[in-house]
Enzyme design. Structure first.
Site, PDB file in Angstrom:
ATOM      1  CG  HIS A  23      -0.476   0.264   2.520  1.00  0.00           C
ATOM      2  ND1 HIS A  23      -0.208  -0.733   3.436  1.00  0.00           N
ATOM      3  CD2 HIS A  23      -0.181   1.426   3.151  1.00  0.00           C
ATOM      4  CE1 HIS A  23       0.222  -0.194   4.562  1.00  0.00           C
ATOM      5  NE2 HIS A  23       0.247   1.123   4.417  1.00  0.00           N
ATOM      6  CG  ASP A  67       0.332  -4.114   2.848  1.00  0.00           C
ATOM      7  OD1 ASP A  67       0.852  -3.588   1.852  1.00  0.00           O
ATOM      8  OD2 ASP A  67      -0.378  -3.484   3.654  1.00  0.00           O
ATOM      9  CB  SER A  78       2.680   1.918   6.299  1.00  0.00           C
ATOM     10  OG  SER A  78       1.435   1.977   6.934  1.00  0.00           O
TER      11      SER A  78
END
Length: 712
Positions: A84, A220, A647
């Site tokens: 992402h 991810d 992230s």
């Protein structure tokens, strides 16, 4: 009685530092009082984590694209981050004919790696504390303007002293609401290339349904490479550039983990408000975030309507939609978590303790009335803050506003030039036009403008609203846009080729955009004194809060600077509303690939899986990447304290070996940016063995594995 017990428990979580709580500046590691990370399982020294003169762990961690974190995993510039985080770059490199977002991509040799235009990574070179240097020139009697003049002058001097004639980027940040100051020296690399990504069905498996929820089953991650010139220095993209050689790259652990194992994360967390007052939290969850949630949902519905009709539009708006959807769910989850976890009541209890100290005779003059002043500030800015949330989502999603405002000024200046002046300006203008209209869907943007302005008119109180927006016919704005110079790339280029100053001056879309932006500036000026008082009161409150607890080590709120957080592998309480896909309660700290397949729904946008992936699972072709217990790991939980910006951060064991990539938090603790809850707050990570298995077995890119150092 239960309520009183909960409040006392909450308050004690503030008064006594929890081992897992805190996003610590790396220079704070040596001076943490009462926190022995070695006893928890850390095997590295402070010097091995952060060093200016020698290679250290910090040299393997980069800020990725300004809003995420990544880590170097080879001596040839290879890096891992989340899918992402790379999503926007992957989408930008995709076309309906070469759809890397949908189908995945793997470069089989370096010449096939794809330059990601506009993407850069930032390495931390060093940092230092300049609190004494700046604070000796400040005092509470100063006006905000006087204070700003002093701070700006010091910032500029520090930047000049440390930039090495422009070689480095130097950033000075305030901490603890302006009570402390640090500077950070960075080196930025601007040639970053996509090396590999799993298809969207793996990298975003679970979609919005699973976002912020445990158990998770998603791959991810994405893979990029950093390039430099022949001398190893940062350089713009060039075919002659070579893979950079980082000072440190992370070894990768195939050993696995178990509950209680030490973990640490180093990254660039974006923003927390752990010292937010009860008044601020009430404003946020009762008014600000509901406005954000509603405006985001309106924007998402408009985008999805057109994305579902056309694959090119879907690719061009994919990153924007994903970002809006992520924050939409986060903000709503925060509202729910604050209420459920009694966060406001807990803050009030903490403030009551603070007041006992603040009202002592020796403290009362400076600190005694500051909480009441902050409360009064929120009364003054409440409606204005709601307007800000609707306005920010309008500006973020209704692109016609930004296009008309940003290009309008340039086109006016262009129209005023003689022919030579226009020739000199033309390339700059056409570059801006190409950028702003890349993937621009006129019909989507027309409806977006109608919908967002209509919502603004319905929800914002007139006393704080933009007169310009309140004075237009919202549902006719698409027609205004379509008749404007800025309707499309073609219409703007037509103006560039046939400039007419009278026509640009009369353009209704530009008039509206300029009027709206000017209204925002006037509103900011109107509230300038209130905002200055608010900042001062928060600075004094936090200064007092720290002094009232002299035996506590305080960590500063996140502000996109490098931090370390440590914790351990741990479970979460099992929820009756979630399917755990065979994972037993005692093992509720990881998910496996069988659970991922169990979620599979053929043709479903969120839960579909590639057929060749399913075939690999059926064959149990997992190679060296299975856990010693025999399962193929996917995601796992830890107690590390993270937030947005983390992230892609590496989660490591006590020796600094890579265990996985942090990618999410859990819905039970979405109040985590305000208060750390040790019982519920978790980091959700993708297991590095899942990452390597997909690269090796699914992507058939085993040559990348050979670059890495594997610890078995």
């Amino acid at each position: 009685m239960k309520r009183i017990f909960l409040l006392l428990t909450f308050m004690m979580s503030f008064l006594q530092l929890k081992a897992d709580e805190g996003m610590w500046l790396l220079t704070m590691i040596k001076r943490l009082n009462g926190v022995d990370m070695q006893k928890e399982g850390l095997k590295l020294t402070a010097e091995e984590i952060y060093s200016v003169n020698n290679s250290s762990l910090k040299d393997a961690i980069v800020q990725f694209g300004g809003g995420c974190t990544a880590e170097m995993v080879s001596k040839e510039g290879l890096l891992f981050t989340n899918h992402h985080c790379g999503y926007g770059n992957i989408a930008a490199l995709s076309t309906p004919e070469k759809d890397h977002l949908t189908n995945g991509f793997w470069a089989m040799k370096k010449s096939e790696e794809l330059p990601s235009k506009g993407l850069s990574v930032r390495f931390l070179v060093r940092m230092d504390d300049v609190t004494k240097r700046i604070n000796v020139k400040l005092n509470n009697a100063m006006t905000a303007a006087e204070r700003k003049t002093v701070i700006d002058a010091e910032y500029k001097a520090i930047q000049t002293e440390n930039s090495d004639n422009g070689k480095y980027s130097v950033v000075v940040r305030d901490f603890f609401n302006g009570n402390e100051f640090y500077y950070f020296v960075y080196q930025d690399y601007k040639d970053v290339r996509l090396v590999g990504t799993p298809p969207n069905s793996l990298g975003k498996f679970g979609g919005d349904t699973d976002n912020w929820e445990w158990p998770r089953h998603t791959a991810d991650f994405s893979v990029f490479r950093v390039y430099a010139d022949a001398n190893g220095n940062p350089a713009e993209y060039a075919a002659t550039n070579v893979p950079m050689k980082p000072k440190h790259s992370l070894p990768i652990s195939l050993k696995g983990y178990k509950p209680g194992d030490f973990t640490m994360i180093v990254g660039f967390p974006g923003r927390t408000n752990r010292f937010q007052t009860s008044f601020g939290i009430e404003q946020m969850v009762d008014k600000d975030y509901p406005a954000w949630v509603e405006a985001s949902k309106v924007a998402m519905d408009v985008m999805k309507k057109y994305m579902d009709k056309d694959q090119a539009t879907k690719l061009k708006y994919a990153s924007q939609y994903a970002s809006v959807a992520n924050y939409w769910k986060n903000r709503q989850g925060t509202i729910d978590a604050v209420e459920k976890n009694m966060t406001v009541d807990g803050k009030r209890a903490l403030e009551a303790e603070y007041l006992k100290w603040a009202l002592l005779p020796e403290n009362v003059e400076i600190y005694g009335g500051v909480l009441e002043d902050i409360k009064a500030n929120y009364v003054q800015i409440s409606d204005r803050n709601v307007e800000r949330n609707y306005a920010s989502q309008l500006q973020r999603n209704a692109k016609y506003i930004g296009v008309a405002y940003q290009l309008g000024g340039l086109l006016k200046s262009y129209a005023d030039q003689d022919e030579a002046g226009r020739i000199a300006m033309k390339s700059k203008i056409t570059d801006g036009i190409d950028r702003m209209y890349d993937g621009f869907n006129n019909k989507l943007e027309g409806e977006m403008l109608n919908s967002m302005v209509n919502l603004y008119q319905q929800r914002v109180k007139k006393g704080v609203a933009s007169p310009t927006l309140m004075g237009v016919q919202a549902m006719n704005l698409s027609n205004v846009a379509f008749s404007s110079i800025f309707a499309s790339k073609e219409s703007v280029m037509n103006f560039v080729n046939n400039p007419d100053r009278l026509k640009i001056d009369a353009d209704p879309l530009m008039k509206m955009a300029n009027g709206f932006i000017n209204d925002q500036k006037l509103m900011a000026e109107k509230y300038e004194k209130v905002d200055e008082a608010f900042a001062k009161n928060n600075r004094i409150f936090l200064d007092g809060l720290r002094k009232s607890q002299p035996n506590k080590d305080f960590y500063p709120d996140a502000n996109s600077t490098m931090r370390l957080t440590y914790g351990s592998i741990d479970t979460l309480p099992v929820r009756t509303d979630r399917n755990y896909y065979g994972i037993k309660r005692k093992n509720n700290y990881y998910t496996d690939i069988n659970g991922m397949v169990a979620k599979y729904k053929k043709g479903d946008e969120e839960f579909d899986l590639p057929l060749d992936f399913l075939e690999l699972v059926r064959k149990k072709d997992f190679g060296q990447y299975t856990d010693k217990k025999g399962f193929m790991p996917v995601n796992f939980l830890s107690t590390n304290d993270i937030t947005g910006g983390n992230s892609g951060s590496p989660i490591m064991d006590g020796s600094g070996n890579l265990l996985g990539l942090a990618f999410d938090g859990n819905s039970e603790a979405l109040s985590g940016d305000i208060i750390f809850d040790p019982k519920l707050q978790r980091t959700i990570n993708v297991d590095i063995r899942m990452v390597l298995w997909i690269i090796d077995k699914y992507g058939k890119a085993g040559h990348l594995i050979s670059e890495m150092t594997l610890v078995k």
